[in-house]
Design a protein around this motif. Sequence first.
Motif, PDB file in Angstrom:
ATOM      1  N   PRO A 189       1.687  -4.876   9.570  1.00 62.73           N
ATOM      2  CA  PRO A 189       1.088  -4.210   8.401  1.00 62.73           C
ATOM      3  C   PRO A 189       1.899  -3.012   7.917  1.00 62.73           C
ATOM      4  N   ALA A 190       2.449  -2.227   8.843  1.00 70.38           N
ATOM      5  CA  ALA A 190       3.165  -1.014   8.402  1.00 70.38           C
ATOM      6  C   ALA A 190       4.358  -1.352   7.520  1.00 70.38           C
ATOM      7  N   ALA A 191       4.857  -2.594   7.647  1.00 68.16           N
ATOM      8  CA  ALA A 191       6.022  -2.987   6.839  1.00 68.16           C
ATOM      9  C   ALA A 191       5.647  -3.123   5.364  1.00 68.16           C
ATOM     10  N   GLN A 192       4.355  -3.198   5.071  1.00 69.39           N
ATOM     11  CA  GLN A 192       3.918  -3.278   3.665  1.00 69.39           C
ATOM     12  C   GLN A 192       3.278  -1.959   3.209  1.00 69.39           C
ATOM     13  N   PHE A 193       3.682  -0.898   3.898  1.00 73.90           N
ATOM     14  CA  PHE A 193       3.231   0.433   3.516  1.00 73.90           C
ATOM     15  C   PHE A 193       4.428   1.277   3.095  1.00 73.90           C
ATOM     16  N   ALA A 194       4.202   2.133   2.125  1.00 73.86           N
ATOM     17  CA  ALA A 194       5.174   3.165   1.775  1.00 73.86           C
ATOM     18  C   ALA A 194       4.422   4.485   1.741  1.00 73.86           C
ATOM     19  N   ALA A 195       5.148   5.586   1.839  1.00 74.46           N
ATOM     20  CA  ALA A 195       4.486   6.899   1.827  1.00 74.46           C
ATOM     21  C   ALA A 195       5.216   7.844   0.890  1.00 74.46           C
ATOM     22  N   LEU A 196       4.428   8.686   0.240  1.00 76.93           N
ATOM     23  CA  LEU A 196       4.959   9.710  -0.667  1.00 76.93           C
ATOM     24  C   LEU A 196       4.426  11.031  -0.157  1.00 76.93           C
ATOM     25  N   SER A 197       5.290  11.864   0.370  1.00 79.87           N
ATOM     26  CA  SER A 197       4.777  13.052   1.057  1.00 79.87           C
ATOM     27  C   SER A 197       5.866  14.071   1.318  1.00 79.87           C
ATOM     28  N   THR A 198       5.431  15.301   1.563  1.00 77.57           N
ATOM     29  CA  THR A 198       6.371  16.322   2.025  1.00 77.57           C
ATOM     30  C   THR A 198       6.445  16.332   3.554  1.00 77.57           C
ATOM     31  N   ALA A 199       5.558  15.585   4.215  1.00 81.83           N
ATOM     32  CA  ALA A 199       5.405  15.689   5.676  1.00 81.83           C
ATOM     33  C   ALA A 199       5.984  14.473   6.392  1.00 81.83           C
TER      34      ALA A 199
ATOM     35  N   PRO B 150       8.230  11.446  -6.551  1.00 80.86           N
ATOM     36  CA  PRO B 150       7.744  10.341  -5.723  1.00 80.86           C
ATOM     37  C   PRO B 150       6.285   9.945  -5.963  1.00 80.86           C
ATOM     38  N   ILE B 151       5.419  10.901  -6.269  1.00 79.35           N
ATOM     39  CA  ILE B 151       4.008  10.542  -6.484  1.00 79.35           C
ATOM     40  C   ILE B 151       3.876   9.567  -7.668  1.00 79.35           C
TER      41      ILE B 151
ATOM     42  N   GLY C 271      10.186  11.592   0.013  1.00 78.59           N
ATOM     43  CA  GLY C 271       9.756  12.968   0.246  1.00 78.59           C
ATOM     44  C   GLY C 271       9.975  13.860  -0.957  1.00 78.59           C
ATOM     45  N   PHE C 272       9.300  14.959  -0.937  1.00 77.36           N
ATOM     46  CA  PHE C 272       9.537  15.979  -1.962  1.00 77.36           C
ATOM     47  C   PHE C 272       9.246  17.340  -1.350  1.00 77.36           C
ATOM     48  N   ALA C 273       9.652  18.370  -2.067  1.00 76.52           N
ATOM     49  CA  ALA C 273       9.568  19.711  -1.493  1.00 76.52           C
ATOM     50  C   ALA C 273       8.222  20.370  -1.796  1.00 76.52           C
TER      51      ALA C 273
ATOM     52  N   VAL D   8       0.855  -1.188   0.000  1.00 80.90           N
ATOM     53  CA  VAL D   8       0.000   0.000   0.000  1.00 80.90           C
ATOM     54  C   VAL D   8       0.890   1.237   0.000  1.00 80.90           C
ATOM     55  N   ILE D   9       0.635   2.104  -0.959  1.00 78.24           N
ATOM     56  CA  ILE D   9       1.385   3.363  -1.028  1.00 78.24           C
ATOM     57  C   ILE D   9       0.421   4.488  -0.654  1.00 78.24           C
ATOM     58  N   VAL D  10       0.749   5.205   0.403  1.00 77.61           N
ATOM     59  CA  VAL D  10      -0.089   6.342   0.787  1.00 77.61           C
ATOM     60  C   VAL D  10       0.540   7.586   0.166  1.00 77.61           C
ATOM     61  N   ALA D  11      -0.177   8.150  -0.797  1.00 73.10           N
ATOM     62  CA  ALA D  11       0.356   9.285  -1.558  1.00 73.10           C
ATOM     63  C   ALA D  11      -0.383  10.542  -1.145  1.00 73.10           C
ATOM     64  N   SER D  12       0.287  11.403  -0.438  1.00 76.91           N
ATOM     65  CA  SER D  12      -0.350  12.666  -0.052  1.00 76.91           C
ATOM     66  C   SER D  12       0.719  13.688   0.249  1.00 76.91           C
ATOM     67  N   LYS D  13       0.714  14.745  -0.512  1.00 77.92           N
ATOM     68  CA  LYS D  13       1.715  15.799  -0.305  1.00 77.92           C
ATOM     69  C   LYS D  13       1.657  16.271   1.151  1.00 77.92           C
ATOM     70  N   THR D  14       0.462  16.546   1.634  1.00 76.04           N
ATOM     71  CA  THR D  14       0.314  17.113   2.981  1.00 76.04           C
ATOM     72  C   THR D  14       0.193  16.049   4.065  1.00 76.04           C
ATOM     73  N   PHE D  15      -0.212  14.866   3.697  1.00 75.61           N
ATOM     74  CA  PHE D  15      -0.517  13.772   4.627  1.00 75.61           C
ATOM     75  C   PHE D  15      -1.579  14.186   5.650  1.00 75.61           C
TER      76      PHE D  15
END
Length: 535
Positions: free
Chosen positions: A221-231, A261-262, A247-249, A191-198
Amino acid sequence: MSTWQDLRRKSDAVAARHISDLFENDKRAAGFTREFGPFTFDFSKTNIDDETLDLLLKLAQERDVAGKAEAMFTGAPINETEGRAVLHTALRNLDASVEVDGRDVMPEVRATYARMVEFASAVRSGAFAGQGGKITDVVNIGIGGSDLGPAMATLALAPYHDGPRCHFVSNVDGAHIHDTLAGLDPETTLVIVASKTFTTIETMTNAETAKRWMGQSVREPAAQFAALSTAADKTADFGIDPARVFGFADWVGGRYSMWGPIGLSVMIAVGPDDFAQFLKGAAQMDAHFREAPLAENLPVLLALVGLWHNQFCDYATRAVLPYEQRLLRLPAYLQQLEMESNGKRVSMDGKDLPVHSGPVVWGEPGTNGQHAFYQLIHQGTRVIPCEFMVGAQGHEPDLAHQHMLLVANCLAQSEALMRGRSLAEATQIMRDKGLEGAELDRQARHRVFPGSRPSTTLLYPKLTPEVFGGIIALYEHRVFVEGAILGINSFDQWGVELGKELALALSPVLSGEKDGADKDGSTRQLVAKVQGLRA
Ligand code: F6P
């Protein structure tokens, strides 16, 4: 008289002219077509003539489009209401050096990109696995710019997709995540959680739902998560290991973010090499936009055609009509790109915009749209400029005959829209069918097409990752040019805030925790009805 007024006057002067008549000059097609790289952009089937084009180019010059573009490319804080630079172009020009506030931001961009490549490769090879083994499915949870880009790109690049299956969940409607997860095995899902602001309520709610789903059978479960975010702080609070946080700016706007990253789900789907081609195509369009003279510049010309239709001819909408089934999500993507960017009512200095904001953008791939809404485009009383796009070839050599039919339909539609069918022609057709008298007249009138309906056509060899990247960058810069000429900030989106605030305030009213005394009568009545229907 200002150039703007000159263009209005010009539009009035040519309003009655039939576009077909422009083709009496046999240089018309070539004179109003431009080529760059794999692209041919034909805007000859519009009512723009030499004088109009000169005026439009003069307008672009006067509004300093080139200077404003340079400010964007070099990291100036052109998103003035948020005090930010606008540098999505840096994400696809990795060898460059770009300074923001006196600091070269590219080493960090390159480092994150290298981590994306490493992670995407590991997911694809199985070196990164779930509790049940190699990842078979990736679920990207995001909304708006954190969903539309990767969802569109994954479908667009389907012939290059050799990684795990990718799914996209955006809507807070529980049906979306329910139906998506229903067929998946949590032990082999990433699962990829994609949110600039989170902080986006839809995304965070769906992410929590996904975590619970995963937790029912996966020990960690968290081990099968990734995140794309500035936060980074918020991704840590959610429990995602920084090793899988990309991360990104803040200088990457949400609707411009799939290049970094998104786009991770796209990179996992097609692999880092094809993803690099996608970036390359966009970077080539960036360089063209930055360097080509205005009169040869595809994004500038696409924007000027758009402004001509929207501002000077008063056509309130435009249809984007890809003859490319895999661009099914392009219209939705462009709706955010164009309408969130240029749907503004004040100019940069906060004063009321003296002209219209950007147009309504809508569309659907051909040929499907032909059997749905083209009727109105051909014979409705309002004019809808159309933007066709088509590849000369498909990806299915054994179905080349189908592709020829597709292309024939695309070209035929722009021809029909421009040419129309006169009353005399329609009458002759019906007379040949044996009608006469009043019935002949009545039936013929139903079969008249006014024609002179403007369209542009973007032609390319084939929808490769490189071409696809170029198309999206073309549209991004088109939006930039239109915004620059209108003098608005194309990079904020305050207009989405009020609804978000009111939705948050309404939740406790709907659940009965608060009364809705401060609400208007209609809202109170609807709340009461919902409560009644749920009881
Ligand atoms: O509400 C609009 C918006 O801010 C978009 O601009 C953005 O693409 C989307 O929400 C998602 O935001 P985020 O990536 O922060 O979750």
